[in-house]
Design a protein around this motif. Structure first.
Motif, mmCIF file in Angstrom:
data_model
loop_
_atom_site.group_PDB
_atom_site.id
_atom_site.type_symbol
_atom_site.label_atom_id
_atom_site.label_comp_id
_atom_site.label_asym_id
_atom_site.label_seq_id
_atom_site.Cartn_x
_atom_site.Cartn_y
_atom_site.Cartn_z
ATOM 1 N N UNK A 46 -3.824 1.633 -3.467
ATOM 2 C CA UNK A 46 -2.368 1.825 -3.429
ATOM 3 C C UNK A 46 -1.961 3.041 -2.610
ATOM 4 N N UNK A 75 -3.517 -2.113 -8.305
ATOM 5 C CA UNK A 75 -3.901 -2.114 -9.712
ATOM 6 C C UNK A 75 -3.840 -3.547 -10.223
ATOM 7 N N UNK A 115 -0.867 -6.182 -10.051
ATOM 8 C CA UNK A 115 0.152 -5.774 -9.093
ATOM 9 C C UNK A 115 -0.086 -6.454 -7.745
ATOM 10 N N UNK A 116 0.978 -6.694 -7.021
ATOM 11 C CA UNK A 116 0.843 -7.305 -5.706
ATOM 12 C C UNK A 116 1.052 -6.285 -4.604
ATOM 13 N N UNK A 140 -13.817 -7.480 -1.884
ATOM 14 C CA UNK A 140 -12.354 -7.411 -1.955
ATOM 15 C C UNK A 140 -11.775 -6.160 -1.299
ATOM 16 N N UNK A 155 -7.608 -5.669 -0.930
ATOM 17 C CA UNK A 155 -6.961 -6.678 -1.780
ATOM 18 C C UNK A 155 -5.472 -6.344 -1.960
ATOM 19 N N UNK A 156 -4.598 -7.294 -1.645
ATOM 20 C CA UNK A 156 -3.139 -7.116 -1.720
ATOM 21 C C UNK A 156 -2.634 -5.982 -0.822
ATOM 22 N N UNK A 197 -8.458 -10.141 0.804
ATOM 23 C CA UNK A 197 -7.846 -11.190 -0.024
ATOM 24 C C UNK A 197 -6.417 -10.828 -0.438
ATOM 25 N N UNK A 198 -5.532 -11.806 -0.355
ATOM 26 C CA UNK A 198 -4.116 -11.664 -0.742
ATOM 27 C C UNK A 198 -3.359 -10.619 0.082
ATOM 28 N N UNK A 201 -6.357 -16.372 1.028
ATOM 29 C CA UNK A 201 -4.978 -16.286 0.533
ATOM 30 C C UNK A 201 -4.141 -15.200 1.198
#
Lengths: 564, 486, 273
Positions: free
Chosen positions: C119, C139, C142-143, C160, C163-164, C182-183, C202
């Motif tokens: 983050x 976290x 969370x996105x 990962x 991630x996001x 990912x994401x 994704x």
């Protein structure tokens, strides 16, 4: 038991028509008494403060299967708001769906002492009660979801009202429930196959019945059973533009059943059911149309479902509505259907000031509360956590009491929403007396709770004292003071015990769980027939479905005598 | 002889509640309605060779019998002094005990983790990212016309799942697949064997080979019938019952799921085969999924533990979510222990989090990978542990198990488990659901009562009672510590 | 101005040291810093009890540099939410290093645990050794992962990565595990070494460049072209690369570039050219 004397406060007790009078309140054995004397009496100096009955919340999702799935879904929501343990309290987390201990403490800190969980799937009743047992200090009750129960749909569609009443009485007893809850009647059964009903006169697939017949039927059942609360209704088409017409029809459909000018139906979180327009572009407020109807009729009570701008978690039994919300928001989505009975859905949601729709929703809630003249008819809620978490109540109180507070927020919302809002045309500001109605007296009255919501002799000694002086402070001009006072009660007294002092929990006790125990002349349900149906409809045994009274930490049954 | 009806079965997540027990002289002598696992448990649970009847404490390297007072005092001392104690297990006990355990964890500033962190933990992490479209099992019984088991072998692990909730049960809107299964059986093995085959127990020997590969059974495309599809890396027992079996290349579940999502969204695939399945076959399967009235995907540890772990579930959850734009579709993890769901539930409502909750700073903190038992132990960060209702020494990776037993270890268990043999204090408990009552949650979140059908051996305490006693003793210790500090 | 720290012993249980940060240290005397609260497992301690601390801090975070030397593998959250200044770690360090960091620099000579720079919004983290999983991630639930700044890793990274992720740059000169990016919603990830497959799962947007072996490309990516070179953070990287767009299951428009040289198993895509 503690004996208490609360001295010299400005007392607001609308049920007993006391409006800010300076007086003493005496407490003994957990009840309000005429007077009290002696050395053992603990005195609380409340001079310069407001004394009100403990707050009551008619509709707040605080416990049960769906609430817990909501908690599961949102670690990122808890992570930002934690409560360390203290010598008096357990630890926990917030924000929009607090853990059970934190829920109890946070309500108590604001001076609330009774909260109704409004949506219990009967099959998972034991779960709801386990959570209520773990919700400290406050008293609780919960409404079983009955509007899409197969046995209700079958008995009503065949006109067997008495049998339906017998079944509902059995359900209330089996699940230790308090009132009949309907959510999008008929729509949840349809959602079992991914469908919905489109309005109050649409036929429920596979069942020969319409939502109108379900609402009327259960309203009659409610009367036959002499339940303390009315039917508690979440309307069809909730959350859709143009739904106000259906809401009006829902209220109209029981008009004829009224014989004694008493409320027959409670339309909950009405904000979500007061939308005009044909789609989201033409969406606008229909609060005035709802208010006009309410002002002309006496058989309906409402609660607000006031939107608060924040990141929250929506959760209702209205599965099809939540699926739409998922499509609108693109957020993560939980669906949880319950066999033979109901459904549910959960979607995190952020109400933004910059959004036309969200800002208009914010306006609708306040318009309803301010345009409906009789404060006994519209109660303060956020449909926690759907339109915002309950910790926002102090903010909402300040909006109701202060035009200045509303104007301040108006300046910060979406322009188009601001220009269309009715709020600038409304001067009304709630008085402390009206706030006491909207947050306690009116709530207790609508719920039929005789010992709650007032400070008359014999009432439960659930009392909130707020450090706010109506003589010295110009409340309307000082919304910040209102917010501060209601956020941290100077004292909260529950069953005669001081549980909160200076906004902090000083003692944690177990609240009671109220439920309705329906008595009747004859055995209401023929067990053999019910057991047969049961085996056909459910995947659990009849005996294991029943919640025994000893599963409730502190059981408080209310006896009612049915007409069947 | 007294017969106790409607007993819940304290074995697997199916959590059947229709068991009938015949009790004679405080002993279960007959079991009706249960599967083989349930029957064995009720009849044989109290084998004295596998059970401690007194608390034990380790002295000079050997476990010796001791009094409850001493055992509880010793346990409390270990836990109160530890800087990062771990409380692990919980999935095979009742919610009341779990609740006491959380209170204890908070009091001692420990980490409490349940067995879901090593089975369906990945599923839960994915639910937290994606959400889940699910329901109770009765919805499936009444409505589902398409049933898929993926990486799960209910015949072996959840024996009554098919008969009580899914393919072979009669629902209001959906008749059982049983009849069609039987008629298929008839075609294959003839009339004579049919009579015997109608008993589920005999299924295995007369199984009908399911159709795999390019051959696609016509029944899958007809509308009314209830259909059963099994997807797995190997041909399981349950696959034998299926209308269609899809064999997925090991560790390629994620690719298969994403490819299915592509087809659901009307996107074209640029490959010929995914995870060993020809795209043509995959298209047909997806057509069946879109075309059903109510579909369900049950998944087991075969999916959560195959390569990709939580992200396999991520994709499965998204697939079933997306299918709801076309029809009704739900998904459900096949939870193992009878109350692993309850362990998650209680933990969620009391702390906000389903497992792996760290109270070391006085409030709940959750971050599996960091606060999960296996990870803490693998990094050797803990300095004491309490294990209840599980056997990590037998199940954990070797390093984790080694680090668990080298620190002070307390075990609460009715049985002499491998972990109990390595413990410093053993607190023998009663069998919940047979000798003690409580509440537990079925895999779909339906709470049911655990019954007490016989009296426990003298001197044994329930899990909850043992935990409450430790908690009281810990508080006593802390009070006297505070006093001596002052 | 530099504050030097050295652990007094090898910590047995996790130490939560979020206030080892230039923001907390700036304008404080060493004596005061020694009294800062930290958690050693469930026991409250002071920094002085756990670390030898010498040197001097600067007036502002920007002028403050912290040097920690020793085995810090169980010390978590160093540099959390720091805005300016500098942290240098000589040795291995634990999880959540530089989490939610907004500015300044962190340099590590050894290995780092998981959730490195999770983050983070700004600043730079440089790691000479290997790192765990979830570099620059969000976290749980969370996105919103990494939202800015840069993470440079000279060793290998776990699963990962990113991630996001929403913005910023992650560069890995070693190899990476499964599910790189990912994401991801946006930002850039560069891996010089191999990955274990499923990169870009994704993703909605952003750029992932893999110079080594990619193990596999998901079936939900569509093949665009063969590109001669790709730009990463202004720098041109020579290919040629197979270029993919995805992830189509999320209606994504992210770019995945996989070097042709190390990925002969993907040459069947060339038939779509």
């Amino acid at each position: 038991m503690t004996e208490l004397l609360i001295r010299n406060g400005f007392v607001y007790d609308p049920i007993n028509k006391i409006d800010g009078e300076k007086m003493d309140i005496a407490v003994k054995n957990g009840k309000i008494v005429e007077k009290i004397e002696g050395k053992r009496v603990k005195k609380i100096n409340a001079s310069g403060m407001m004394v009100m009955p403990g707050g009551v919340d008619i509709h707040s999702h605080i416990a049960g299967a769906k609430v817990n799935l909501g908690r599961l879904l949102r670690p990122e929501d808890h992570y930002k708001d934690v409560e360390p343990r203290t010598s008096k309290t357990r630890s926990g987390v917030g924000y929009s769906i607090p853990s059970t201990f934190t829920t109890g403490y946070r309500y108590a800190k604001m001076g609330w002492t009774m909260v109704m969980d409004p949506a219990m799937p009967p099959l998972k009743a034991r779960h709801t009660h386990e959570e209520l047992n773990d919700t400290p200090i406050i008293d609780k009750a919960t409404y079983p979801l009955l509007g899409d129960s197969w046995i209700v749909l079958e008995t009503l569609s065949e006109g067997r009202i008495d049998e339906c009443a017998a079944y509902v009485a059995w359900e209330l007893n089996a699940t230790k429930g308090y009132a009949i809850k309907l959510v999008n009647p008929g729509g949840l059964e349809a959602w079992g196959f991914g469908r919905n009903v489109s309005n109050i006169d649409d036929t429920v697939p596979n069942f020969n019945i319409t939502p109108r017949e379900i609402v009327r039927g259960l309203c009659k059942v409610n009367q036959l059973l002499h339940l303390p609360h009315t039917i508690h209704v979440h309307t069809n088409n909730l959350g859709k533009p143009g739904n106000y017409e259906n809401t009006l029809k829902t209220m109209q459909c029981v008009e004829g059943l009224n014989h004694n000018n008493r409320p027959l139906i409670h339309i909950t979180h009405c904000q979500f059911s007061a939308f005009a327009g044909n789609d989201w572009r033409t969406f606008e407020s229909a609060a005035d149309k709802i208010a006009n109807y309410i002002n002309a009729h006496n058989h309906v009570t409402l609660d607000m479902g006031q939107v608060v701008f924040s990141d929250t978690t929506t959760m209702t039994a209205d599965g099809p509505f939540q699926f739409i919300l998922y499509q609108l928001s693109g957020n993560k989505w939980i669906n949880g259907d319950v066999e033979t009975e109901t459904s549910s859905g959960i979607v995190p949601f952020h109400y933004k000031r910059s959004s036309y729709v969200h800002a208009t929703q914010w306006s609708i809630g306040l318009e309803l509360a301010l345009l409906i003249k009789d404060p006994w008819k519209i109660l303060l809620t956020t449909d926690h956590p759907n339109a915002g978490p309950f910790i926002a109540y102090p903010k909402i109180i300040s909006w109701l009491m202060s035009r200045k507070a509303r104007e301040k927020m108006m300046k910060r919302i979406n322009k188009k929403a601001r220009s269309k809002s009715l709020l600038p045309t409304i001067d009304r500001e709630y008085t402390p007396y009206e706030i006491a109605i909207a947050t306690r007296a009116g709530q207790a009255k609508a719920l039929g709770l005789k010992d709650k919501g007032h400070l008359g002799v014999g009432a439960d000694a659930d009392i909130a004292i707020y450090d706010l002086n109506p003589e010295k402070t110009d409340l309307n001009a000082n919304p910040r003071l209102i917010r501060r006072a209601f956020k941290h009660a100077a004292y909260t007294i529950k069953d005669g015990q001081i549980v909160v002092k200076g906004g902090e929990v000083v003692k944690s006790i177990s609240g009671r769980t109220f439920w309705v125990n329906v008595e009747a002349e004859k055995a209401l349900v023929e067990t053999r027939i019910l057991k047969e149906k049961f085996a056909e409809y459910y995947t659990v045994q009849y005996e294991n479905y029943l919640v025994p009274e000893h599963n409730l930490a502190v059981s408080a049954p209310i006896q009612v005598h049915a007409e069947v | 002889m007294p017969i106790v009806k409607n007993v819940t079965c304290p074995i697997c997540g199916t959590f059947c509640d229709d068991i009938e027990l015949t009790v004679k002289k405080n002993k279960v002598v007959d079991v009706k309605n249960a599967c083989a696992m349930g029957e064995a448990k009720f009849l044989n649970y109290s084998d004295p060779h596998h059970r401690n009847l007194n608390p034990l404490i380790r002295r000079n390297g050997t476990l010796v019998e001791t009094s409850w007072t001493e055992a509880i005092k010793k346990s409390a001392k270990i836990l109160a002094e530890a800087s990062y104690p771990l409380l692990y297990g919980w999935s095979s006990t009742c919610c009341e005990a779990i609740s006491a355990g959380i209170e204890l964890a908070e009091e001692i500033g420990g980490v409490i983790d349940n067995t879901s962190s090593v089975c369906h933990g990945p599923s839960i992490l994915s639910i937290q990212d994606v959400g889940i479209s699910t329901c109770t099992l009765g919805q499936i019984r009444h409505r589902a016309d398409l049933i898929i088991y993926w990486g799960s072998d209910p015949y072996s692990a959840h024996p009554r799942h098919l008969e009580r909730y899914t393919a072979f049960t009669e629902g209001r809107f959906q008749p059982s697949e049983w009849k069609r299964y039987v008629s298929r059986l008839r075609g294959v093995i003839g009339k004579k064997k049919l009579e015997r085959a109608s008993q589920l127990a005999l299924m295995e020997e007369f199984s009908v080979p399911p159709i795999t590969g390019n051959q696609f059974p016509p029944t899958l495309e007809t509308e009314k019938e209830r259909k059963l599809i099994v997807i797995d890396a190997r041909r399981t027992h349950s696959a034998e019952f299926a209308d269609y079996f899809v064999q997925v290349e090991p560790n390629k579940d994620y690719e298969l799921l994403q490819a299915m999502r592509m087809l659901v969204k009307n996107e074209e695939l640029e490959v010929e085969k995914v995870a060993g399945v020809p795209v043509g076959v995959l298209e047909k399967i997806v057509d069946v999924m879109i075309g059903c009235k109510f579909g369900v995907l049950f998944f087991g540890v075969g999916l959560t533990m195959s390569s990709g772990k939580l992200r396999n579930i991520d994709a499965a959850l998204a697939l079933t979510r997306d299918l709801n734009f076309a029809t009704k579709f739900v998904i459900m993890p096949m939870r193992g222990h009878f109350n692993v769901t309850g362990a998650n539930m209680v933990s969620i409502w009391q702390t906000g989090y389903p497992f792996s909750v760290d109270f070391s700073q006085g409030f709940p903190f959750y971050n599996p990978g960091e606060t999960s038992a296996v990870d803490i132990l693998s990094r050797d960060e803990s300095d004491a542990a309490l294990v209840i209702a599980s056997d990590p020494v037998a199940n954990f990776p070797r390093v984790a198990a080694q680090n668990l037993v080298k620190n002070p270890l307390i075990v609460i268990d009715p049985e002499k488990s491998a972990t109990a043999l390595m413990a410093d204090v053993v607190l023998p408990s009663t069998f919940v659901g047979i000798e003690a009552e409580g509440i537990a949650y079925r895999m779909d979140g339906v709470p049911l009562p655990l019954k007490r059908v016989v009296k426990p051996p003298k001197g044994l305490l329930s899990d909850e009672e043992i935990l409450r006693r430790i908690l009281r003793e810990v508080r006593k210790l802390k009070r006297s510590q505070r006093r001596s500090n002052a | 101005m530099t504050v030097s720290m050295r652990p007094k012993y090898l910590f047995k249980v996790p130490v939560n040291a979020r206030n080892i940060s230039p923001d907390a240290f700036a304008s404080q005397t060493i004596d005061k810093i020694k009294k800062f609260e930290v958690w050693e497992g469930n026991k409250k301690r002071t920094l002085g009890e756990l670390f030898e601390i010498t040197g001097e801090s600067g007036e502002t975070p920007k002028e403050t540099s912290i040097q920690v030397t020793g085995d810090l593998r169980r010390v978590k959250r160093i540099g959390e939410a720091m805005t300016e200044g500098e942290i240098t770690i000589e040795g291995n360090v634990g999880m959540h290093l530089g989490e939610k960091m907004k500015g300044g620099t962190i340099t590590v000579t050894g290995d780092v645990g998981s959730w490195l720079g999770a983050m983070m919004k700004g600043g730079t983290i440089t790691v000479k050794g290997n790192v765990g999983d979830y570099v620059g991630a969000a976290y749980r639930g969370s996105m919103k992962g990494m939202m800015g700044g840069a993470i440079i890793i000279y060793g290998n990274a776990g699963n990962e990565v990113g991630c996001f992720m929403r913005k910023g740059l992650i560069k890995i000169y070693g190899s990476a595990g499964q599910f790189v990016g990912i994401h991801m919603h946006n930002g850039t990830i560069f891996v010089q070494g191999d990955t274990e497959g499923r990169a870009g799962a994704s993703i909605i947007d952003g750029k992932i460049v893999i110079l080594g072996n990619a193990a596999s490309v998901l079936p939900s990516f569509t093949f665009d072209d063969v590109k001669k070179k790709v730009k990463v953070d202004g720098e041109e990287i020579l290919g040629p690369f197979y270029s993919f767009t995805g992830d189509l299951v999320e209606k994504g428009n992210g770019k995945l570039y996989v070097a042709k040289a190390k990925n002969q198993h993907l040459d069947f895509y060339e038939k779509y050219l």
